[in-house]
Design a protein around this motif. Sequence first.
Motif, short mmCIF file in Angstrom:
data_model
loop_
_atom_site.label_atom_id
_atom_site.label_comp_id
_atom_site.label_asym_id
_atom_site.label_seq_id
_atom_site.Cartn_x
_atom_site.Cartn_y
_atom_site.Cartn_z
N GLN A 35 34.59 41.60 51.53
CA GLN A 35 34.06 40.76 50.47
C GLN A 35 35.16 40.43 49.48
OE1 GLN A 35 30.48 42.37 48.77
NE2 GLN A 35 30.80 41.34 46.83
N ILE A 36 35.25 39.20 49.08
CA ILE A 36 36.18 38.80 48.03
C ILE A 36 35.57 39.23 46.70
CG2 ILE A 36 37.24 36.85 46.84
CD1 ILE A 36 37.34 35.45 49.59
N VAL A 37 36.36 39.92 45.88
CA VAL A 37 35.87 40.38 44.59
C VAL A 37 36.78 39.89 43.49
CG1 VAL A 37 34.74 42.44 45.52
CG2 VAL A 37 37.09 42.59 44.74
N GLU A 38 36.23 39.80 42.31
CA GLU A 38 36.98 39.46 41.12
C GLU A 38 36.95 40.64 40.17
OE1 GLU A 38 35.39 35.88 39.46
OE2 GLU A 38 35.83 34.71 41.25
N GLY A 39 37.94 40.71 39.31
CA GLY A 39 37.91 41.71 38.26
C GLY A 39 38.62 43.01 38.57
N LEU A 40 39.45 43.05 39.63
CA LEU A 40 40.21 44.26 39.91
C LEU A 40 41.32 44.42 38.89
CD1 LEU A 40 40.46 44.05 43.80
CD2 LEU A 40 39.23 45.78 42.48
N PRO A 41 41.78 45.65 38.65
CA PRO A 41 42.86 45.84 37.68
C PRO A 41 44.15 45.18 38.17
CG PRO A 41 42.34 47.91 38.82
CD PRO A 41 41.33 46.90 39.25
N THR A 42 44.96 44.72 37.22
CA THR A 42 46.17 43.99 37.58
C THR A 42 47.46 44.66 37.10
OG1 THR A 42 45.99 42.64 35.59
CG2 THR A 42 44.98 41.77 37.60
N GLY A 43 47.36 45.82 36.50
CA GLY A 43 48.56 46.49 36.00
C GLY A 43 49.44 47.02 37.12
N ASP A 44 50.59 47.57 36.73
CA ASP A 44 51.53 48.12 37.71
C ASP A 44 50.99 49.35 38.43
OD1 ASP A 44 53.38 46.17 37.13
OD2 ASP A 44 54.53 47.43 35.73
N LYS A 45 50.08 50.07 37.79
CA LYS A 45 49.49 51.27 38.39
C LYS A 45 47.98 51.22 38.29
CE LYS A 45 53.35 54.32 37.52
NZ LYS A 45 53.78 55.61 36.99
N GLN A 46 47.32 51.72 39.32
CA GLN A 46 45.87 51.85 39.33
C GLN A 46 45.52 53.27 39.76
OE1 GLN A 46 47.19 49.19 41.40
NE2 GLN A 46 47.12 47.83 39.66
N VAL A 47 44.33 53.68 39.42
CA VAL A 47 43.80 54.97 39.83
C VAL A 47 42.73 54.70 40.89
CG1 VAL A 47 42.50 57.01 39.09
CG2 VAL A 47 44.21 56.00 37.58
N VAL A 48 42.80 55.40 42.01
CA VAL A 48 41.79 55.31 43.05
C VAL A 48 40.93 56.56 42.97
CG1 VAL A 48 41.34 55.21 45.53
CG2 VAL A 48 43.29 53.97 44.56
N ARG A 49 39.63 56.38 42.83
CA ARG A 49 38.70 57.51 42.80
C ARG A 49 37.73 57.37 43.97
NH1 ARG A 49 37.07 57.17 36.42
NH2 ARG A 49 39.04 56.17 35.95
N VAL A 50 37.50 58.47 44.65
CA VAL A 50 36.50 58.53 45.70
C VAL A 50 35.54 59.63 45.27
CG1 VAL A 50 36.05 58.92 48.15
CG2 VAL A 50 38.19 57.83 47.44
#
Length: 136
Positions: A35-50
């Motif tokens: 699915q194409i989504v909008e609104g993902l973070p755009t910074g140099d680093k992101q945190v992935v949580r599961v």
Amino acid sequence: MRFAPGVGCAFMAILSIPAYAQAPGFAKPNLVLQQIVEGLPTGDKQVVRVLTATFKPGDKTVYHSHRFPVTVYVLEGAFTLELKDRPSLTVKAGEAMVEPPNVAMTGYNPSATELTKVVIFYVSAPDTPFLDPLHH
């Protein structure tokens, strides 16, 4: 979305192998949701949580929103998401959905007898809370 060095490349390599080229004994990924989504973070680093969650019959989440999209994969049972000013969504075991960012919502187990178990994937900017509780 960015992958850790090597991990994304290996995953993308698996996805790009044609079906006829896969030899017996090698795992083949099964696409559950694209699915194409909008609104993902755009910074140099992101945190992935599961995260995982188990809902007893009738259990629900607090009324809330997320700052970034959330992907929910249902392991057992069914999960219903009620979104403000949008139709509700229900996904069953083996299915997934993307919860949109900045929309008020609550999710629940619609069954009167069965458990619902989900896996939740959340990519956010560092130090972003998983959810923002709302009043309705």
